[in-house]
Design a protein around this motif. Structure first.
Motif: not given
Length: 209
Positions: A63-72, A116-119, A123-128, A133-134
């Motif tokens: 379910p976490d991945l599903a919500h993230w897919a919608q968010e991103l 979350p870290c710099a990597t 990986h996401i590639g956006t300033p936000q 993530f938080y």
């Protein structure tokens, strides 16, 4: 619940300042041994901030991945966040420090949220990316290995709630964002099987060292 997928990562270059990372993980079809330091064949490049006995396994819920897919607004495949295990029907935000997950011979105990870290940001590639993530409050959870064994996709998973004070991983994450200034939280943290770094910090801040 079941193990939806098992992922390990090999060293890869990253545009982040770390240079190399094991963040990018891909599913494996075979059984994988899980020991005190994590999954056999999995790579940890930044040993100062990742891996170790209290961050041996990183898990997310489907379910976490599903919500993230919608968010991103993109397809999120297992391993996208660097997770080792994806569990069906698991909302990781509800997990508390000390909760136990069993699958076959393997016993895992939740220790902390993923930070979350710099990597990850690269990986996401956006300033936000980190702020987002938080805000999502679906960070996934780190676990220590209480009992070693083999894991594979399709294995049944049992969740056993910690019987003591329930400090959720989201509460832990909020305390981190507040630089652990809440004395009451630090006192509570010492009563649960949290990440050893949190215990050390709590003892220092509370004058117990």
């Amino acid at each position: 619940m079941k193990v939806l997928s098992v992922q390990i990562g090999k060293p890869e270059k990253t545009p982040a300042k770390t240079g190399m990372t094991g963040h990018f993980k891909t599913p494996v079809d075979s059984r994988v041994m899980v020991g005190p330091r994590g999954l056999d064949g999995d790579t940890i490049c930044d040993l100062e901030n990742h891996g170790g006995v209290d961050q041996a396994v990183y898990l997310m819920g489907a379910p976490d991945l599903a919500h993230w897919a919608q968010e991103l607004g993109r397809d999120i495949k297992p391993g996208f966040f660097g997770e080792n295990l994806v569990i069906t029907d698991l909302e990781t935000a509800t997990l508390a420090i000390g909760d136990i997950l069993t699958m076959g011979d393997v016993t895992l105990q939740i220790t902390s949220p993923r930070i979350p870290c710099a990597t990850y940001a690269a990986h996401i590639g956006t300033p936000q990316a980190v702020k987002q993530f938080y805000a999502m409050e679906r960070p996934g959870a780190y676990a220590r290995v209480l009992k070693s064994g083999a894991v594979s996709s399709g294995m049944a998973v049992q969740l056993h709630a910690f019987a003591g004070d329930r400090i959720t991983i989201i509460e832990n994450m909020h305390a981190y964002l507040g630089n652990f200034q809440d004395t009451a939280f630090l006192e509570r943290a010492l009563t649960v099987p949290a990440h050893y770094k949190l215990h050390a910090l709590a003892k220092q801040r509370l004058g117990q060292v």
